[in-house]
Write a protein that holds these residues in place. Structure first.
Motif: not given
Length: 224
Positions: A126-155
């Motif tokens: 999460i820290e490497t991908l810079g998602l610390e401030s987005k952990l409680q957000s829903l996907p539709n509140n994220l940009s495309g790039g942020q959503q792809q970061r989440v997908a990478i983190a999940r993988a």
């Protein structure tokens, strides 16, 4: 050591005059920790290859071996479990669950497998991908790039043997594509992951360690 191998992999759809050989005798070996790009135009067979590598479809003939296990030897239930534990997917359309938070999306595959998340490991991702401030957000509140970061983190979260990325920058603008590719490369190296990415984008492919080109279901070119 090869973490992923295919041997004379063939996939045929249809029969007679309508028969299509989507893959025609593909053999390749991918070393542990390698970032491989598979380049090809639409209809070249690259998506079919990715589906075979991920156990999402079964070949007509030939074999796929991931982390020492031949996928075709596994029955459907065993293949599903193996895929969940050993193969991480990053899709062009992100495939996030819209009603789950960013953190819930990241740990979902681990929880589906009945395991407890490695919280320290996931925190590093999460820290490497810079998602610390987005952990409680829903996907539709994220940009495309942020959503792809989440997908990478999940993988990455389940510590798979390989990560398969299907046109991971296909829905992103040029600058965001470069950012996401940089992060994919960094996380792969930092967490010891083997990545196979398919793309039609030559510029994006240049960021990989190794490139192969596929045409008409065959490997047409290999570049170190």
């Amino acid at each position: 050591m090869a973490i992923l191998e295919t041997n004379d992999l063939t996939k045929v759809y249809g029969s007679g005059d309508t028969q299509v050989r989507a893959l025609d005798g593909v053999s390749l070996s991918v070393e542990k920790g390698c970032f491989l790009a598979v380049v090809g135009t639409s209809g070249s067979g690259k998506s079919t290859l990715l589906h075979m590598l991920g156990g999402l479809d079964r070949p007509t003939s030939g074999a796929v071996t991931v982390d020492g296990r031949e996928l075709s030897a596994l029955k459907d239930e065993a293949l599903t479990i193996f895929r969940r534990r050993k193969i991480g997917f990053v899709f062009q359309n992100y495939n996030l669950v819209p009603v789950l938070s960013v953190y819930e999306n990241i740990v979902l595959p681990i929880q589906l497998d009945g395991r407890a998340p490695d919280r320290d490991y996931i925190r590093r991702i999460i820290e490497t991908l810079g998602l610390e401030s987005k952990l409680q957000s829903l996907p539709n509140n994220l940009s495309g790039g942020q959503q792809q970061r989440v997908a990478i983190a999940r993988a990455l979260a389940a510590k798979p043997a390989i990560i398969l990325a299907d046109e991971p920058t296909g829905n992103l603008d040029s600058r965001t594509s470069q950012d996401v590719m940089g992060l994919l490369k960094v996380t792969g190296a930092r967490f010891g992951q083997t990545i196979v990415m398919i793309t039609h984008n030559e510029e994006i492919a240049q960021m990989a360690d190794r490139i192969i080109r596929i045409e008409d279901g065959k490997i047409a070119e290999r570049r170190a």
